[in-house]
Design a protein around this motif. Structure first.
Motif, PDB file in Angstrom:
ATOM      1  N   PRO A   1       0.904  -1.583   0.067  1.00  0.00           N
ATOM      2  CA  PRO A   1       0.289   0.247  -0.216  1.00  0.00           C
ATOM      3  C   PRO A   1       0.606   1.207   0.095  1.00  0.00           C
ATOM      4  O   PRO A   1       0.485   2.396  -0.424  1.00  0.00           O
ATOM      5  CB  PRO A   1      -0.783  -0.031   1.460  1.00  0.00           C
ATOM      6  N   LEU A   2       2.009   0.911   0.751  1.00  0.00           N
ATOM      7  CA  LEU A   2       2.891   2.289   0.758  1.00  0.00           C
ATOM      8  C   LEU A   2       3.838   2.991  -1.446  1.00  0.00           C
ATOM      9  O   LEU A   2       3.208   3.840  -1.284  1.00  0.00           O
ATOM     10  CB  LEU A   2       4.675   2.614   1.576  1.00  0.00           C
ATOM     11  N   ILE A   3       3.606   1.091  -1.630  1.00  0.00           N
ATOM     12  CA  ILE A   3       4.005   1.806  -2.872  1.00  0.00           C
ATOM     13  C   ILE A   3       3.082   2.664  -3.758  1.00  0.00           C
ATOM     14  O   ILE A   3       3.456   3.225  -4.416  1.00  0.00           O
ATOM     15  CB  ILE A   3       4.593   0.303  -3.501  1.00  0.00           C
ATOM     16  N   GLU A   4       1.904   1.289  -3.528  1.00  0.00           N
ATOM     17  CA  GLU A   4       0.533   1.997  -4.343  1.00  0.00           C
ATOM     18  C   GLU A   4       0.186   4.123  -3.650  1.00  0.00           C
ATOM     19  O   GLU A   4       0.592   4.379  -5.083  1.00  0.00           O
ATOM     20  CB  GLU A   4      -0.536   1.328  -3.746  1.00  0.00           C
ATOM     21  N   GLU A   5       0.366   4.289  -2.963  1.00  0.00           N
ATOM     22  CA  GLU A   5       0.323   5.628  -1.972  1.00  0.00           C
ATOM     23  C   GLU A   5       1.021   6.785  -2.887  1.00  0.00           C
ATOM     24  O   GLU A   5       1.364   7.286  -3.790  1.00  0.00           O
ATOM     25  CB  GLU A   5       0.117   5.598  -0.628  1.00  0.00           C
ATOM     26  N   LEU A   6       2.664   6.513  -3.000  1.00  0.00           N
ATOM     27  CA  LEU A   6       3.539   6.658  -3.589  1.00  0.00           C
ATOM     28  C   LEU A   6       3.364   7.173  -4.954  1.00  0.00           C
ATOM     29  O   LEU A   6       3.835   8.310  -5.578  1.00  0.00           O
ATOM     30  CB  LEU A   6       5.064   6.742  -3.600  1.00  0.00           C
ATOM     31  N   GLY A   7       2.832   5.686  -5.661  1.00  0.00           N
ATOM     32  CA  GLY A   7       2.294   6.690  -7.267  1.00  0.00           C
ATOM     33  C   GLY A   7       0.858   7.012  -6.963  1.00  0.00           C
ATOM     34  O   GLY A   7       0.738   8.316  -7.912  1.00  0.00           O
ATOM     35  N   LYS A   8       0.461   7.227  -5.869  1.00  0.00           N
ATOM     36  CA  LYS A   8      -0.807   8.391  -6.144  1.00  0.00           C
ATOM     37  C   LYS A   8      -0.292   9.959  -5.890  1.00  0.00           C
ATOM     38  O   LYS A   8      -1.103  10.933  -5.935  1.00  0.00           O
ATOM     39  CB  LYS A   8      -2.064   7.987  -5.380  1.00  0.00           C
ATOM     40  N   ILE A   9       0.713   9.472  -4.432  1.00  0.00           N
ATOM     41  CA  ILE A   9       0.984  11.402  -4.904  1.00  0.00           C
ATOM     42  C   ILE A   9       1.768  12.099  -5.629  1.00  0.00           C
ATOM     43  O   ILE A   9       1.218  12.499  -5.758  1.00  0.00           O
ATOM     44  CB  ILE A   9       1.916  11.171  -3.689  1.00  0.00           C
ATOM     45  N   ALA A  10       2.286  10.762  -6.578  1.00  0.00           N
ATOM     46  CA  ALA A  10       3.381  11.414  -7.819  1.00  0.00           C
ATOM     47  C   ALA A  10       2.050  12.112  -9.274  1.00  0.00           C
ATOM     48  O   ALA A  10       1.863  12.473  -9.685  1.00  0.00           O
ATOM     49  CB  ALA A  10       3.560  10.239  -8.523  1.00  0.00           C
ATOM     50  N   VAL A  11       0.862  11.235  -9.483  1.00  0.00           N
ATOM     51  CA  VAL A  11      -0.239  11.476  -9.851  1.00  0.00           C
ATOM     52  C   VAL A  11      -1.321  12.572  -9.210  1.00  0.00           C
ATOM     53  O   VAL A  11      -0.922  14.292  -9.878  1.00  0.00           O
ATOM     54  CB  VAL A  11      -1.449  11.101  -9.585  1.00  0.00           C
ATOM     55  N   SER A  12      -0.913  12.918  -7.530  1.00  0.00           N
ATOM     56  CA  SER A  12      -1.793  14.094  -7.684  1.00  0.00           C
ATOM     57  C   SER A  12      -0.564  15.391  -7.883  1.00  0.00           C
ATOM     58  O   SER A  12      -0.801  16.683  -8.146  1.00  0.00           O
ATOM     59  CB  SER A  12      -1.958  13.954  -5.968  1.00  0.00           C
ATOM     60  N   ALA A  13       1.129  15.283  -7.715  1.00  0.00           N
ATOM     61  CA  ALA A  13       1.822  16.291  -7.570  1.00  0.00           C
ATOM     62  C   ALA A  13       1.350  16.962  -9.512  1.00  0.00           C
ATOM     63  O   ALA A  13       1.820  17.964  -9.181  1.00  0.00           O
ATOM     64  CB  ALA A  13       2.852  15.974  -7.802  1.00  0.00           C
ATOM     65  N   LYS A  14       1.806  15.437  -9.931  1.00  0.00           N
ATOM     66  CA  LYS A  14       1.281  16.610 -11.621  1.00  0.00           C
ATOM     67  C   LYS A  14       0.569  17.292 -11.410  1.00  0.00           C
ATOM     68  O   LYS A  14       0.371  18.424 -12.297  1.00  0.00           O
ATOM     69  CB  LYS A  14       1.246  15.042 -12.542  1.00  0.00           C
TER      70      LYS A  14
END
Ligand SMILES: C[C@@](O)(CCO)CC(=O)[O-]
Length: 325
Positions: free
Chosen positions: A208-221
């Motif tokens: 879940p941490l790895i997935e959250e890091l991916g979601k954070i990148a999407v939000s950052a974009k």
């Protein structure tokens, strides 16, 4: 064939998505133009010599810790049928090594560009990244390709392993990133296998941490598209918490992040593989950036850089064709 040619590349800073990018999540990374590598290839009367900060002498005598560069150089010699050519390859790097700034990838990119320039052969981006991968696979084992993609880019990039490698254009005219080197070496291969072991041993926490890091990148974009630097700062803090939970931060990096935030940073995180290396902090304006930089030096940073985003776009004269490798 020319008598002399140079190839250039840049330090890379991963803004969002280190480690999770290895597992197919998206990442945002930026080239740092002021921290560069230049490789110069020139004809000499005899021999095949290489000069860099770790080695001075014939390529055939390069030590095993430089096996990546040696293998890449030998591959390029064969590719151009240059076995009988006498040359000198001089590599000048402003990047500290093993500090999460992509030193090995930048070196590989500069070398490939120097060879293609020397032999006056056009180089596509796909070719460039594939060739740099020869070195990266030896040095890092299982690279996502993000380091080479960024070190060779003239713009920030949005990257998904084997799928997307495209430039992102954003406008943050007043903000900048402060980069602070902890002076502690962090080996990418060790950090990558530590996360791999965590995923195998504790999948219910690590995945879940790895997935959250991916979601954070999407939000950052999205935050970049809307020039929302406050949100970017918060997303950096969240990334740092997740990366620390995955085990790749350390006390110094945690302290640097806290010091940066106590000194007006909008957010801060480690960058690159962690376990040492650098921290990045987002500053709202130049005077905040100076304050953060000074505070981080007082906290023990061995070096700091300030990367402003004003007029970030520039041209190396080489098209970034947005192609997947
Ligand atoms: C930690 C990592 O995500 C970045 C290292 O600079 C590894 C990789 O992308 O290959």
């Amino acid at each position: 064939m020319k008598d002399k040619a140079t190839g250039k590349s840049y330090a890379k800073i991963i803004w969002f998505g280190e480690h999770s990018v290895v597992y197919g999540q998206p990442a945002i990374a930026i080239p740092i133009y002021s921290v560069d590598v230049t490789a110069t290839l020139k004809k000499i009367p005899s021999g095949q010599e290489i000069h860099c900060r770790y080695f001075d002498g014939p390529i055939s005598e390069m030590a095993d810790n430089l096996r990546g560069v040696k293998t890449l150089t030998n591959h390029l010699i064969s590719l151009f049928g240059a076995q009988d050519l006498s040359f000198d390859l001089n590599i000048e790097s402003k990047l500290p090594s093993e500090r999460g700034m992509g030193s090995s990838a930048a070196t590989a990119i500069a070398i490939v560009r120097a060879f293609f320039g020397f032999f006056e052969v056009n180089l596509t981006r796909i070719q460039l990244l594939k060739l740099a991968d020869i070195e990266e696979k030896i040095t890092h084992g299982n690279p996502s390709g993000l380091d080479s993609a960024t070190a060779s880019s003239n713009m920030p990039i949005w990257f998904v392993k084997n799928e997307i490698n495209e430039q992102i254009d954003f406008n943050l005219p007043t903000s900048s990133l402060v980069i602070a080197d902890s002076g502690i070496k962090g080996k990418t291969s060790e950090a990558v296998s530590l996360i791999h072991d965590n995923i195998v041993d504790e999948p219910e926490t690590a995945k879940p941490l790895i997935e959250e890091l991916g979601k954070i990148a999407v939000s950052a974009k999205d935050a970049l598209a809307t020039t929302d630097d406050e949100r970017l700062g918060k997303l950096m803090n969240q990334s740092q918490r997740d990366l620390a939970q995955l085990g790749v931060s350390n006390q110094t990096l945690d302290t640097f992040c806290r010091v940066a935030c106590d000194n007006r940073a909008l957010g801060a995180k480690l960058t690159g593989s962690g376990l040492g290396g650098c921290v990045i902090a987002l500053a709202k304006n130049q005077s905040d950036a100076q304050q953060i930089s000074t505070a981080l030096r007082s906290a023990g940073a061995t070096q700091t850089w300030i990367q402003s985003f004003k007029n970030y776009q520039f041209s190396t004269g080489e098209a970034h064709d947005n192609l997947v490798r």
